[in-house]
Design a protein around this motif. Structure first.
Motif, PDB file in Angstrom:
ATOM      1  N   GLY A  51      99.213  60.645  -7.407  1.00 54.02           N
ATOM      2  CA  GLY A  51      99.121  60.997  -8.815  1.00 54.02           C
ATOM      3  C   GLY A  51     100.096  60.229  -9.685  1.00 54.02           C
ATOM      4  O   GLY A  51     100.986  59.511  -9.202  1.00 54.02           O
ATOM      5  N   PRO A  52      99.979  60.370 -11.013  1.00 57.62           N
ATOM      6  CA  PRO A  52     100.859  59.635 -11.932  1.00 57.62           C
ATOM      7  C   PRO A  52     102.329  60.006 -11.769  1.00 57.62           C
ATOM      8  O   PRO A  52     103.206  59.177 -12.009  1.00 57.62           O
ATOM      9  CB  PRO A  52     100.327  60.026 -13.316  1.00 57.62           C
ATOM     10  CG  PRO A  52      99.541  61.289 -13.104  1.00 57.62           C
ATOM     11  CD  PRO A  52      98.970  61.183 -11.724  1.00 57.62           C
ATOM     12  N   GLU A  53     102.624  61.235 -11.355  1.00 54.24           N
ATOM     13  CA  GLU A  53     104.017  61.631 -11.160  1.00 54.24           C
ATOM     14  C   GLU A  53     104.657  60.839 -10.019  1.00 54.24           C
ATOM     15  O   GLU A  53     105.831  60.457 -10.084  1.00 54.24           O
ATOM     16  CB  GLU A  53     104.107  63.133 -10.859  1.00 54.24           C
ATOM     17  CG  GLU A  53     103.577  64.025 -11.965  1.00 54.24           C
ATOM     18  CD  GLU A  53     102.067  64.256 -11.873  1.00 54.24           C
ATOM     19  OE1 GLU A  53     101.551  65.051 -12.667  1.00 54.24           O
ATOM     20  OE2 GLU A  53     101.402  63.637 -10.987  1.00 54.24           O
ATOM     21  N   VAL A  54     103.863  60.592  -8.971  1.00 57.62           N
ATOM     22  CA  VAL A  54     104.363  59.798  -7.841  1.00 57.62           C
ATOM     23  C   VAL A  54     104.584  58.352  -8.266  1.00 57.62           C
ATOM     24  O   VAL A  54     105.603  57.735  -7.935  1.00 57.62           O
ATOM     25  CB  VAL A  54     103.381  59.893  -6.657  1.00 57.62           C
ATOM     26  CG1 VAL A  54     103.764  58.918  -5.546  1.00 57.62           C
ATOM     27  CG2 VAL A  54     103.336  61.323  -6.111  1.00 57.62           C
ATOM     28  N   GLU A  58     108.166  56.220  -8.376  1.00 56.75           N
ATOM     29  CA  GLU A  58     108.354  54.923  -7.732  1.00 56.75           C
ATOM     30  C   GLU A  58     108.833  53.889  -8.739  1.00 56.75           C
ATOM     31  O   GLU A  58     109.706  53.055  -8.427  1.00 56.75           O
ATOM     32  CB  GLU A  58     107.045  54.477  -7.078  1.00 56.75           C
ATOM     33  CG  GLU A  58     107.116  53.119  -6.383  1.00 56.75           C
ATOM     34  CD  GLU A  58     107.915  53.141  -5.094  1.00 56.75           C
ATOM     35  OE1 GLU A  58     107.986  52.087  -4.430  1.00 56.75           O
ATOM     36  OE2 GLU A  58     108.486  54.198  -4.736  1.00 56.75           O
ATOM     37  N   ALA A  59     108.315  53.918  -9.957  1.00 54.40           N
ATOM     38  CA  ALA A  59     108.750  52.959 -10.978  1.00 54.40           C
ATOM     39  C   ALA A  59     110.228  53.136 -11.295  1.00 54.40           C
ATOM     40  O   ALA A  59     110.941  52.153 -11.539  1.00 54.40           O
ATOM     41  CB  ALA A  59     107.899  53.127 -12.238  1.00 54.40           C
ATOM     42  N   ARG A  60     110.701  54.381 -11.272  1.00 53.75           N
ATOM     43  CA  ARG A  60     112.127  54.626 -11.553  1.00 53.75           C
ATOM     44  C   ARG A  60     113.020  54.067 -10.455  1.00 53.75           C
ATOM     45  O   ARG A  60     114.213  53.830 -10.671  1.00 53.75           O
ATOM     46  CB  ARG A  60     112.383  56.127 -11.722  1.00 53.75           C
ATOM     47  CG  ARG A  60     111.825  56.708 -13.018  1.00 53.75           C
ATOM     48  CD  ARG A  60     112.357  58.093 -13.278  1.00 53.75           C
ATOM     49  NE  ARG A  60     111.907  59.072 -12.301  1.00 53.75           N
ATOM     50  CZ  ARG A  60     110.780  59.778 -12.412  1.00 53.75           C
ATOM     51  NH1 ARG A  60     109.965  59.584 -13.456  1.00 53.75           N
ATOM     52  NH2 ARG A  60     110.462  60.667 -11.496  1.00 53.75           N
ATOM     53  N   ALA A 147      90.672  48.592  11.619  1.00 55.11           N
ATOM     54  CA  ALA A 147      91.013  48.521  10.198  1.00 55.11           C
ATOM     55  C   ALA A 147      92.500  48.218  10.030  1.00 55.11           C
ATOM     56  O   ALA A 147      93.270  48.165  10.992  1.00 55.11           O
ATOM     57  CB  ALA A 147      90.657  49.825   9.493  1.00 55.11           C
ATOM     58  N   SER A 148      92.882  48.003   8.787  1.00 54.83           N
ATOM     59  CA  SER A 148      94.295  47.788   8.473  1.00 54.83           C
ATOM     60  C   SER A 148      94.647  48.593   7.230  1.00 54.83           C
ATOM     61  O   SER A 148      93.776  49.086   6.515  1.00 54.83           O
ATOM     62  CB  SER A 148      94.602  46.305   8.253  1.00 54.83           C
ATOM     63  OG  SER A 148      93.889  45.807   7.134  1.00 54.83           O
ATOM     64  N   PHE A 149      95.946  48.720   7.003  1.00 51.76           N
ATOM     65  CA  PHE A 149      96.445  49.492   5.861  1.00 51.76           C
ATOM     66  C   PHE A 149      97.710  48.825   5.349  1.00 51.76           C
ATOM     67  O   PHE A 149      98.548  48.385   6.141  1.00 51.76           O
ATOM     68  CB  PHE A 149      96.746  50.934   6.281  1.00 51.76           C
ATOM     69  CG  PHE A 149      97.072  51.863   5.140  1.00 51.76           C
ATOM     70  CD1 PHE A 149      96.070  52.519   4.449  1.00 51.76           C
ATOM     71  CD2 PHE A 149      98.394  52.074   4.756  1.00 51.76           C
ATOM     72  CE1 PHE A 149      96.373  53.378   3.400  1.00 51.76           C
ATOM     73  CE2 PHE A 149      98.702  52.925   3.714  1.00 51.76           C
ATOM     74  CZ  PHE A 149      97.684  53.578   3.032  1.00 51.76           C
ATOM     75  N   GLU A 150      97.853  48.754   4.057  1.00 46.45           N
ATOM     76  CA  GLU A 150      99.015  48.123   3.433  1.00 46.45           C
ATOM     77  C   GLU A 150      99.970  49.190   2.917  1.00 46.45           C
ATOM     78  O   GLU A 150      99.638  49.941   1.996  1.00 46.45           O
ATOM     79  CB  GLU A 150      98.570  47.213   2.287  1.00 46.45           C
ATOM     80  CG  GLU A 150      97.698  46.052   2.738  1.00 46.45           C
ATOM     81  CD  GLU A 150      97.164  45.243   1.567  1.00 46.45           C
ATOM     82  OE1 GLU A 150      97.768  45.302   0.477  1.00 46.45           O
ATOM     83  OE2 GLU A 150      96.132  44.573   1.746  1.00 46.45           O
ATOM     84  N   TYR A 151     101.133  49.253   3.529  1.00 43.68           N
ATOM     85  CA  TYR A 151     102.191  50.143   3.071  1.00 43.68           C
ATOM     86  C   TYR A 151     103.110  49.356   2.148  1.00 43.68           C
ATOM     87  O   TYR A 151     103.517  48.235   2.471  1.00 43.68           O
ATOM     88  CB  TYR A 151     102.998  50.682   4.258  1.00 43.68           C
ATOM     89  CG  TYR A 151     102.233  51.657   5.129  1.00 43.68           C
ATOM     90  CD1 TYR A 151     102.238  53.020   4.854  1.00 43.68           C
ATOM     91  CD2 TYR A 151     101.510  51.204   6.228  1.00 43.68           C
ATOM     92  CE1 TYR A 151     101.547  53.918   5.656  1.00 43.68           C
ATOM     93  CE2 TYR A 151     100.809  52.100   7.038  1.00 43.68           C
ATOM     94  CZ  TYR A 151     100.825  53.448   6.742  1.00 43.68           C
ATOM     95  OH  TYR A 151     100.133  54.329   7.533  1.00 43.68           O
ATOM     96  N   GLY A 152     103.444  49.955   1.024  1.00 42.98           N
ATOM     97  CA  GLY A 152     104.341  49.290   0.087  1.00 42.98           C
ATOM     98  C   GLY A 152     105.178  50.299  -0.670  1.00 42.98           C
ATOM     99  O   GLY A 152     104.638  51.243  -1.264  1.00 42.98           O
ATOM    100  N   PHE A 153     106.507  50.140  -0.642  1.00 44.55           N
ATOM    101  CA  PHE A 153     107.386  51.102  -1.307  1.00 44.55           C
ATOM    102  C   PHE A 153     108.788  50.522  -1.441  1.00 44.55           C
ATOM    103  O   PHE A 153     109.193  49.616  -0.697  1.00 44.55           O
ATOM    104  CB  PHE A 153     107.450  52.419  -0.519  1.00 44.55           C
ATOM    105  CG  PHE A 153     107.711  52.255   0.951  1.00 44.55           C
ATOM    106  CD1 PHE A 153     109.005  52.162   1.455  1.00 44.55           C
ATOM    107  CD2 PHE A 153     106.650  52.185   1.852  1.00 44.55           C
ATOM    108  CE1 PHE A 153     109.238  52.005   2.809  1.00 44.55           C
ATOM    109  CE2 PHE A 153     106.878  52.035   3.217  1.00 44.55           C
ATOM    110  CZ  PHE A 153     108.168  51.947   3.687  1.00 44.55           C
ATOM    111  N   ALA A 154     109.513  51.060  -2.411  1.00 47.54           N
ATOM    112  CA  ALA A 154     110.895  50.636  -2.657  1.00 47.54           C
ATOM    113  C   ALA A 154     111.819  51.232  -1.599  1.00 47.54           C
ATOM    114  O   ALA A 154     111.646  52.381  -1.175  1.00 47.54           O
ATOM    115  CB  ALA A 154     111.334  51.087  -4.041  1.00 47.54           C
TER     116      ALA A 154
END
Length: 529
Positions: A51-54, A58-60, A147-154
């Motif tokens: 959701g937008p809260e998540v 992450e942007a913060r 299959a594959s999955f892309e994980y991305g995070f700070a």
């Protein structure tokens, strides 16, 4: 075959989940089972993992340069040191390929699933964005075979972490690896570093698999116990008789692995459920241990990770004291000890000034009359015997409750706004492990609200110890105790820990004994919309 983009697949699945449904694919071998989706309603009023809260949280975090990694989960034959076994690994290695990055960077990791079952990646200990937490049926669709999955995070905090599946009993195969997040302004001074991963091993030994072990345990000690319990993609379900990842009963492969009579005063009695035939340090048997070389007088940082499924380890380095600097990635006021106790999922960082000679690093399988071994060599001399028991194992033992958080990471004093009471119930006899008498159901959520100070009160009403793990946050042990994400709760004891609800989404709380979790001792904290 590569899946469409992560955003396309995950966005569609979790948009459905937030309104009550998770998409299911008829080609999925687990199709028709209840994964916390697939036609099951989810309670309204909770934030969606994508959701937008998540996204705003992450942007913060202001992710910086990208660190790209490719990882393949595959069937492999690995050499444990004179004994080869067929298992599942990351990149044909045991432990899997270490991932190392710096705090402030963004990790971009592509997982390719070459396994015969769906899988996932959970990033143990990280306060990351919720849709990257890797819990099928809660935060993502399972990554199907091929299959594959892309994980991305700070990556916001330095520390010693690790990753593993959150799909059935897969973690008790070879699917685990360290994640080391370095501090660009590292305050510690040391000459060398050693990452030490401890594990209890059963997969591929005389025909055993974790799935078969789970099936045996799920019957209970009387052979007529649990019906499975649990409800998240790859986790045990009613009618599965404990088998993960497939419908029907598990094949009775290998000898019985049910452990009876393992006792430990440190653990309050019963030490474990599973008779793992081997115990490993960095994927090696004690008869062929890894040897770490250093020079006398070197200051060595040792990062200890317990990746086991059912075993606590008491760890000591012969002839040396350990200075504990971190636990679960967070700094503590330095404390010295001769031995440490690590439950499954726990991590400790220690500093050691090494002496001249050859020394055993022994990880005693607490209460199980077995051990794992590595060797520190700074000079000449014979290697220690595989059965070596350094006297430090019986010396000054440090447990997490005796540590104090470093002032820089201490939670500010504040009364809790909400208390979530989780009583640990059930037992080995009926294989009915649960929280508050209710086995895992992803549709059940314990609500929290953003900005709250939340107290988790764990009361252990069982006859066994449990290492409890909270996803997406760290909690503080009482009395300015250390910041942790995993903590041992002894039988008959109550542990109250506090955390700040500052990471929106749906977050698992569970026992990190793989077999307790898979027969029901898991639940979900959900942020209210």
């Amino acid at each position: 075959m590569r899946t469409p983009s992560r955003r396309t697949v995950l966005g569609a699945a979790l948009a459905a989940a937030s309104t009550g449904l998770l998409a299911a694919c008829s080609s999925d071998p687990m199709s028709g089972m209840n994964h916390g989706g697939s036609g099951t309603s989810s309670p309204a009023g909770f934030l969606a993992p994508n959701g937008p809260e998540v996204a705003a949280a992450e942007a913060r975090r202001n992710p910086g340069p990208e660190r790209r990694v490719a990882l393949t989960a595959t069937e492999s034959t690995v050499d444990l040191g004179g004994r080869s076994v067929r298992t599942w690994t990351y990149g044909d290695r045991l432990p899997g390929q270490e991932v190392r990055a710096k705090a402030g960077e963004k990790l971009a990791l592509t997982l390719a699933n070459h396994l015969p079952q769906p899988t996932s990646l959970h990033w143990h200990g990280l306060a990351l964005r919720n849709d990257m937490d890797g819990v099928p049926g809660v935060t993502q669709e399972p990554v199907r075979p091929g299959a594959s999955f892309e994980y991305g995070f700070a990556l916001t905090r330095p520390g010693t972490y690790w990753f593993h599946p959150h799909s059935g009993a897969q973690q008790d195969r070879g699917l685990y690896a360290p994640l080391i997040v370095e501090d660009p302004k590292e305050p510690l001074a040391y000459d060398r570093e050693w990452v030490v991963v401890l594990d209890d091993w059963v997969d591929g030994v005389d025909g055993s698999t974790p799935d078969a072990v789970l099936a045996e345990l799920a019957k209970g000690m009387g052979g007529t116990g649990g019906t499975g319990g649990g409800d998240h993609s790859g986790h045990s379900m009613p009618g599965m008789t404990g088998m993960t990842g497939m419908t029907g009963s598990a094949p009775a492969t290998g000898p019985s692995r049910m452990l009876m009579g393992a006792r430990s005063e440190l653990l309050g009695g019963d030490a474990g459920d599973v008779a793992h035939p081997f115990h490993l340090v960095n994927g090696r048997l004690p008869a062929a241990p890894e040897t770490f070389a250093a020079k006398p007088g070197d200051r060595v940082r040792i990062r200890l990770i317990n990746a086991g499924g059912d075993t606590a380890y008491r760890v000591a380095l012969g002839g040396h004291e350990l200075t504990v600097t971190h636990t679960d990635g967070f700094p503590v006021e330095p404390a010295t000890a001769q031995a440490l106790l690590l439950g499954m999922g726990e991590r400790y960082d220690v500093l050691v000034t090494v002496k001249d000679g050859v020394f055993p690093l022994t990880a005693l399988a607490e209460g199980k009359n077995a051990s794992a071994l590595a060797v520190l060599r700074t000079g000449g001399g014979a290697a220690p015997e595989a059965s070596v028991r350094p006297s430090e194992l019986d010396g000054r033992l440090l447990t997490a409750d005796r540590l104090k958080a470093h002032a820089s990471v201490r939670l500010p004093a504040r009364q809790p706004d909400r208390t979530v009471r989780l009583e640990m119930t059930g037992g080995m006899a009926g294989a009915d492990w649960a929280f508050n008498g209710r086995r895992y159901d992803p549709a059940q959520r314990y609500p929290v609200a953003a900005g709250e100070r939340v107290r988790l009160e764990f009361r252990n009403a069982t006859d066994m110890w449990h290492p409890v793990h909270l996803h997406g946050h760290t909690f503080a042990l009482p009395g300015d105790g250390p910041r942790k994400d995993t903590a041992i709760v002894l039988p008959g004891a109550t542990l109250a820990v506090d955390f700040d609800a500052d990471n929106p989404g749906l977050w698992m709380v569970h026992c990190h004994n793989v077999y307790h979790a898979e027969t029901g001792m898991m639940t979900v904290l959900g942020y209210r919309a």
